[in-house]
Design an enzyme around this catalytic site. Sequence first.
Site, PDB file in Angstrom:
ATOM      1  CD  GLU A 201       8.421  35.716  58.634  1.00 44.92           C
ATOM      2  OE1 GLU A 201       8.795  36.376  57.664  1.00 44.92           O
ATOM      3  OE2 GLU A 201       7.393  35.985  59.280  1.00 44.92           O
TER       4      GLU A 201
ATOM      5  CG  ASN B 213       3.645  39.917  55.288  1.00 44.86           C
ATOM      6  OD1 ASN B 213       2.564  40.460  55.070  1.00 44.86           O
ATOM      7  ND2 ASN B 213       4.007  39.498  56.488  1.00 44.86           N
TER       8      ASN B 213
ATOM      9  N   GLY C 149       9.408  44.608  54.981  1.00 43.32           N
ATOM     10  CA  GLY C 149       9.820  45.974  54.618  1.00 43.32           C
ATOM     11  C   GLY C 149      10.371  46.122  53.210  1.00 43.32           C
TER      12      GLY C 149
ATOM     13  CB  SER D  80      15.859  42.234  58.546  1.00 42.84           C
ATOM     14  OG  SER D  80      15.114  42.850  59.593  1.00 42.84           O
TER      15      SER D  80
ATOM     16  N   GLY E 126      11.516  43.163  61.035  1.00 41.29           N
ATOM     17  CA  GLY E 126      11.346  44.607  61.055  1.00 41.29           C
ATOM     18  C   GLY E 126      12.361  45.330  61.929  1.00 41.29           C
TER      19      GLY E 126
ATOM     20  CD  GLU F 184       4.148  41.598  62.013  1.00 33.68           C
ATOM     21  OE1 GLU F 184       3.319  41.713  61.105  1.00 33.68           O
ATOM     22  OE2 GLU F 184       5.369  41.864  61.852  1.00 33.68           O
TER      23      GLU F 184
HETATM   24  P1  PGA Z   1      10.631  42.153  57.555  1.00 32.67           P
HETATM   25  O1  PGA Z   1       9.291  41.288  57.798  1.00 32.67           O
HETATM   26  O2  PGA Z   1      11.194  41.681  56.233  1.00 32.67           O
HETATM   27  O3  PGA Z   1      10.173  43.577  57.511  1.00 32.67           O
HETATM   28  O4  PGA Z   1      11.547  41.864  58.681  1.00 32.67           O
HETATM   29  C1  PGA Z   1       9.237  39.930  57.482  1.00 32.67           C
HETATM   30  C2  PGA Z   1       7.906  39.368  57.890  1.00 32.67           C
HETATM   31  O5  PGA Z   1       7.394  39.725  58.959  1.00 32.67           O
HETATM   32  O6  PGA Z   1       7.314  38.552  57.151  1.00 32.67           O
END
Ligand code: PGA
Length: 253
Positions: A169, A9, A237, A215, A175, A99
Amino acid sequence: MRTQIAAANWKMNLTLQQGEALLKGILSKAKTLNEHQQIVFAVPAPYLQAAVNIINGTKNVFVSAQNIYNKKSGAYTGEISVEMLNSIGVTHTIIGHSERREYFNEHYKFLAEKVDIALENNITPVFCCGEPLGIREAGTQNAFVAKQLEESVFHLSKNEIKKVVIAYEPIWAIGTGKTATSQQAQDIQHHLRSLIAKHYDEETANEISILYGGSVKAANANELFSQPDIDGGLVGGASLMEDEFVKIIEALK
Ligand code: PGA
């Protein structure tokens, strides 16, 4: 075996040139996928066509939108329809990312409508659920994620829900560098699967891929993906870093 998926993503990151270079780099280094393994790249909307062109039909590699609108077409300035995705060869879309829920007030019913329109048009929804920190601290995460499924996907028929990929998630792990422990992720993903079994049946529950997101990185992917109810990851990320994401693909069961 259930389909195991490494889903990237990219969110609102990278220029077209950076994205193209990253995609080409990952594809050139990624191992050959088994029948039951897939890679999905959820790239920003302006790069969807370019990503489809680069992937060029590579087996078990797919391009995903990060969001869709709940209507087929019309006067909805700025929105993206499933018909548009169909017309350029995009096969998946993320729906209900935390988000989107948080910053754009996307709620249960709206998300259910997006899931419906995606399935009606042969687009695979990657449906996200997950609790905020306060809910985890209060210990009520199981009920929280149950409601997210009940309100947005449990209206589907058995055949329809089998086409949905679920991504758990926990918001506190997105993040932040804070990953849920593999046991925490396994426990709640097992709970999600048992809710599906209860609402539909065991066979249906055993067919649905449930990804973990929050993460995920090369250093923890093996341990997370080795859990019985974790069928890969939705990766933010670390999916922006070529070698990291290649290693995450290697960690797929
Ligand atoms: P992250 O994001 O791996 O940066 O924590 C995951 C996501 O929001 O799909």
